[in-house]
Scaffold this motif. Structure first.
Motif, mmCIF file in Angstrom:
data_model
loop_
_atom_site.group_PDB
_atom_site.id
_atom_site.type_symbol
_atom_site.label_atom_id
_atom_site.label_comp_id
_atom_site.label_asym_id
_atom_site.label_seq_id
_atom_site.Cartn_x
_atom_site.Cartn_y
_atom_site.Cartn_z
ATOM 1 N N GLU A 106 0.829 -1.216 0.000
ATOM 2 C CA GLU A 106 0.000 0.000 0.000
ATOM 3 C C GLU A 106 0.861 1.263 0.000
ATOM 4 O OE1 GLU A 106 -3.294 0.196 -0.415
ATOM 5 O OE2 GLU A 106 -3.282 -1.987 -0.607
ATOM 6 N N LEU A 107 1.894 1.286 0.838
ATOM 7 C CA LEU A 107 2.769 2.471 0.885
ATOM 8 C C LEU A 107 3.473 2.693 -0.444
ATOM 9 C CD1 LEU A 107 4.312 2.075 4.455
ATOM 10 C CD2 LEU A 107 2.699 3.836 3.703
ATOM 11 N N ARG A 108 3.979 1.632 -1.024
ATOM 12 C CA ARG A 108 4.673 1.756 -2.313
ATOM 13 C C ARG A 108 3.723 2.184 -3.418
ATOM 14 N NH1 ARG A 108 9.165 -3.137 -1.925
ATOM 15 N NH2 ARG A 108 10.406 -2.085 -0.328
ATOM 16 N N ASN A 109 2.473 1.743 -3.360
ATOM 17 C CA ASN A 109 1.467 2.197 -4.334
ATOM 18 C C ASN A 109 1.213 3.694 -4.220
ATOM 19 O OD1 ASN A 109 1.090 -0.320 -5.494
ATOM 20 N ND2 ASN A 109 -0.680 -0.825 -4.229
ATOM 21 N N LEU A 110 1.455 4.232 -3.029
ATOM 22 C CA LEU A 110 1.311 5.679 -2.804
ATOM 23 C C LEU A 110 2.597 6.447 -3.112
ATOM 24 C CD1 LEU A 110 -0.682 5.556 0.552
ATOM 25 C CD2 LEU A 110 -1.567 6.227 -1.700
ATOM 26 N N GLY A 111 3.626 5.725 -3.558
ATOM 27 C CA GLY A 111 4.884 6.364 -3.910
ATOM 28 C C GLY A 111 5.865 6.508 -2.759
ATOM 29 N N VAL A 112 5.597 5.823 -1.652
ATOM 30 C CA VAL A 112 6.486 5.891 -0.496
ATOM 31 C C VAL A 112 7.549 4.805 -0.638
ATOM 32 C CG1 VAL A 112 6.630 5.661 2.019
ATOM 33 C CG2 VAL A 112 4.631 6.757 0.975
ATOM 34 N N ARG A 113 8.810 5.205 -0.535
ATOM 35 C CA ARG A 113 9.913 4.245 -0.591
ATOM 36 C C ARG A 113 10.127 3.710 0.813
ATOM 37 N NH1 ARG A 113 15.676 4.509 -0.204
ATOM 38 N NH2 ARG A 113 16.557 2.686 -1.216
ATOM 39 N N THR A 114 10.043 2.402 0.968
ATOM 40 C CA THR A 114 10.188 1.791 2.281
ATOM 41 C C THR A 114 11.500 1.026 2.379
ATOM 42 O OG1 THR A 114 9.024 -0.196 1.567
ATOM 43 C CG2 THR A 114 7.698 1.549 2.596
#
Length: 73
Positions: free
Chosen positions: A22-30
Motif C-alpha cells: 500500500e505504501l509503495r502504491n502511494l509512492g512511499v519508498r520503504t
C-alpha cells in the motif's frame, strides 16, 4: 534517496508486507530488513545505516512487537 524504515515483529510479517504494498502504491519508498538486507550483509550495520538515513520510522505496534527485543532496541 529518502525512505521510511519499517520496524516490526517477524510474526507480523504478513500484515507488514501488505502495508508495504500500500505504501509503495502511494509512492512511499520503504526500507525493510527482509527485502533490503542482502546476503552477506552485516545485519546490525545494515539496520544502523538504514535508521541513520531514514526520513521517517514506522513502528508496527502489536502484541508480539511489544515483546520483541529487536523492536524495543
Amino acid at each position: 534517496m529518502s525512505h521510511v524504515f519499517i520496524s516490526y515483529s517477524s510474526k507480523d510479517r504478513k500484515f507488514v508486507e501488505s502495508l508495504i504494498v500500500e505504501l509503495r502504491n502511494l509512492g512511499v519508498r520503504t526500507w525493510i530488513d527482509i527485502y533490503d538486507i542482502k546476503p552477506g550483509d552485516n545485519w546490525a550495520n545494515a539496520i544502523r545505516d538504514a535508521l541513520d538515513n531514514a526520513d521517517a520510522i514506522v513502528v508496527i505496534i502489536s502484541e508480539t512487537s511489544l515483546h520483541s527485543e529487536y523492536v524495543q532496541f
